[in-house]
Design an enzyme around this catalytic site. Sequence first.
Site, PDB file in Angstrom:
ATOM      1  CB  CYS A 100      41.239  44.396  40.152  1.00  0.00           C
ATOM      2  SG  CYS A 100      41.623  45.920  41.944  1.00  0.00           S
TER       3      CYS A 100
ATOM      4  N   GLY B  25      40.884  42.306  31.241  1.00  0.00           N
ATOM      5  CA  GLY B  25      39.465  42.396  31.481  1.00  0.00           C
ATOM      6  C   GLY B  25      39.107  40.943  31.219  1.00  0.00           C
TER       7      GLY B  25
ATOM      8  CB  CYS C  15      45.434  34.664  42.205  1.00  0.00           C
ATOM      9  SG  CYS C  15      46.736  35.440  41.524  1.00  0.00           S
TER      10      CYS C  15
HETATM   11  C1  LIG Z   1      44.561  40.304  40.200  1.00  0.00           C
HETATM   12  S1  LIG Z   1      44.769  41.524  38.491  1.00  0.00           S
HETATM   13  C2  LIG Z   1      42.914  41.324  38.402  1.00  0.00           C
HETATM   14  C3  LIG Z   1      43.299  39.930  37.297  1.00  0.00           C
HETATM   15  C4  LIG Z   1      42.075  39.985  36.337  1.00  0.00           C
HETATM   16  N1  LIG Z   1      40.576  40.810  37.153  1.00  0.00           N
HETATM   17  C5  LIG Z   1      41.391  38.898  34.855  1.00  0.00           C
HETATM   18  O1  LIG Z   1      40.485  38.457  35.069  1.00  0.00           O
HETATM   19  O2  LIG Z   1      42.271  39.087  33.829  1.00  0.00           O
HETATM   20  C6  LIG Z   1      44.915  43.182  39.841  1.00  0.00           C
HETATM   21  C7  LIG Z   1      44.228  43.985  38.796  1.00  0.00           C
HETATM   22  O3  LIG Z   1      44.635  44.980  39.993  1.00  0.00           O
HETATM   23  C8  LIG Z   1      44.642  46.433  39.779  1.00  0.00           C
HETATM   24  N2  LIG Z   1      44.933  47.173  40.727  1.00  0.00           N
HETATM   25  C9  LIG Z   1      46.152  47.150  41.800  1.00  0.00           C
HETATM   26  N3  LIG Z   1      45.799  47.916  42.581  1.00  0.00           N
HETATM   27  C10 LIG Z   1      44.453  48.705  42.293  1.00  0.00           C
HETATM   28  C11 LIG Z   1      43.312  50.115  43.372  1.00  0.00           C
HETATM   29  N4  LIG Z   1      44.017  50.315  43.979  1.00  0.00           N
HETATM   30  N5  LIG Z   1      42.826  49.823  41.956  1.00  0.00           N
HETATM   31  C12 LIG Z   1      42.464  49.704  40.943  1.00  0.00           C
HETATM   32  N6  LIG Z   1      42.905  48.213  40.580  1.00  0.00           N
HETATM   33  C13 LIG Z   1      43.942  48.072  41.047  1.00  0.00           C
HETATM   34  C14 LIG Z   1      45.877  46.285  39.408  1.00  0.00           C
HETATM   35  O4  LIG Z   1      46.542  47.205  37.908  1.00  0.00           O
HETATM   36  C15 LIG Z   1      45.779  44.568  38.203  1.00  0.00           C
HETATM   37  O5  LIG Z   1      45.272  44.581  36.722  1.00  0.00           O
END
Ligand SMILES: C[S@@+](CC[C@H](N)C(=O)[O-])C[C@H]1O[C@@H](n2cnc3c(N)ncnc32)[C@H](O)[C@@H]1O
Length: 428
Positions: free
Chosen positions: A255, A259, A383
């Site tokens: 996730c 980046g 978060c």
């Molecule tokens: C909290 S955000 C991540 C923020 C990132 N790690 C950062 O530090 O900027 C959660 C992420 O999970 C992704 N996401 C949601 N469901 C998912 C899945 N089933 N598999 C992979 N990624 C997923 C979303 O697209 C989103 O970018």
Amino acid sequence: VAVLRDIERRRGFSNRILSEHLERDASMDARDRGLVTHLVYGVLRHRTRLDRQIDARATKPGGIKGEVRELLRVGALELRELGHPPHAAVSEAVRAAQRLAGGGRLRGLIHAVLQGVAEHGAALDDELAAADPVEALTARWSIPAWLATRWVAQLGADAALRRAVALSTPPPIDLRVDLHRTTRDAVCARLEGDHPRAEVEAPAAHPQALRVRRAGDLAYGPLHGEGLVSVQGLAAQQAAIWLAPQAGMRVLDACAGMGTKTQQLAEIMGRRGTIVAADSSEERLEQHEEAARRGSLAVDGLSVHVARGDLTGDVEAVDAGGPYDAVLLDVPCTGLGNLARHPEIRWSRTAADIADRAPLQRALLERCLGRVAPGGRLVYAVCSFAPEEGAQLVGPVAAAAGATVVRERTYTPEDDGTEGFHLAEVRR
Ligand SMILES: C[S@@+](CC[C@H](N)C(=O)[O-])C[C@H]1O[C@@H](n2cnc3c(N)ncnc32)[C@H](O)[C@@H]1O
């Protein structure tokens, strides 16, 4: 008023909608942009309180809607929260009313209501704050009733009130400094040179971080463009620090979004090793090229692979190379921990959202624990301070997978002065 109407209509992120509007109006100087930002976030943060103030002074509160209500909210915010002089706040709102549809006949109403707020608002605020705990949180501190009820039940009245008060003031912008390429002192000096009015704090417990106020939107500044700093909440910075991957390791950033944490993992690894940055969103992964450029990640010794896929199932580009030494799992969530920086979340989330997110969070944790090599570690990050998304979720999933929770912590605005965040370190 236009920005607030747009946020309400589109139910989108306030920061994105606000910057769209600010970009469109190039005539505004930095101070005006700062004021508009302050007013928009302030109204979102204090909305119920401002409405109580307005309704107490209007003869027909039910008829005050749309732009007129937003304009009165802005005026009441200036009077009750920002301490602007009453004659200026009232006359400015009356003048602005002329530009609304039917403006001329509104002037009397705007004047009467705001004059009343100026005279009697302090007493009303005291009255709202003196109500029973849930009502005080709802009316004086503008926490939606479902959240206020939850917090009082979970934390007790005192801590719930401390949380609401902590969330009522604008938070600083937190920066993470790339200590491999610069120093905190050097960044401080540049910030103070570029922004003479800025207040920069270097928290002793977070040697990689700076907390900045009154410097505008640093996400568009040169320090950010050069990759020397990233805009990242103080608690969010802890996720990669907890994982502490070593140089040469094979690491999964699950996730990875756009980046921010991928770059931080690479910094901690001294830019040596392999990182697979995976996410289901093509749009977010498109930002990685830019992030890699800013973060100077194109160096010998470091391989960063970007992979798109649903991490609750098999993803060839993630799983083909076998298990990982370390996994960072930054799950999608309600974002309730970001209430201070995204105050519109107060009004867009519902109690049902918390229960809705849990199955995906659990599935991601189960599947990603399976990607950790025996003896390796995973850090779960979310978060949110809702126990269902963190404290109550990790233990049972880890136990079912035969893994051990090494440490766990919830960061809160009331106790830590950070965004709400939950971290758990799990060893397989
Ligand atoms: C909290 S955000 C991540 C923020 C990132 N790690 C950062 O530090 O900027 C959660 C992420 O999970 C992704 N996401 C949601 N469901 C998912 C899945 N089933 N598999 C992979 N990624 C997923 C979303 O697209 C989103 O970018």
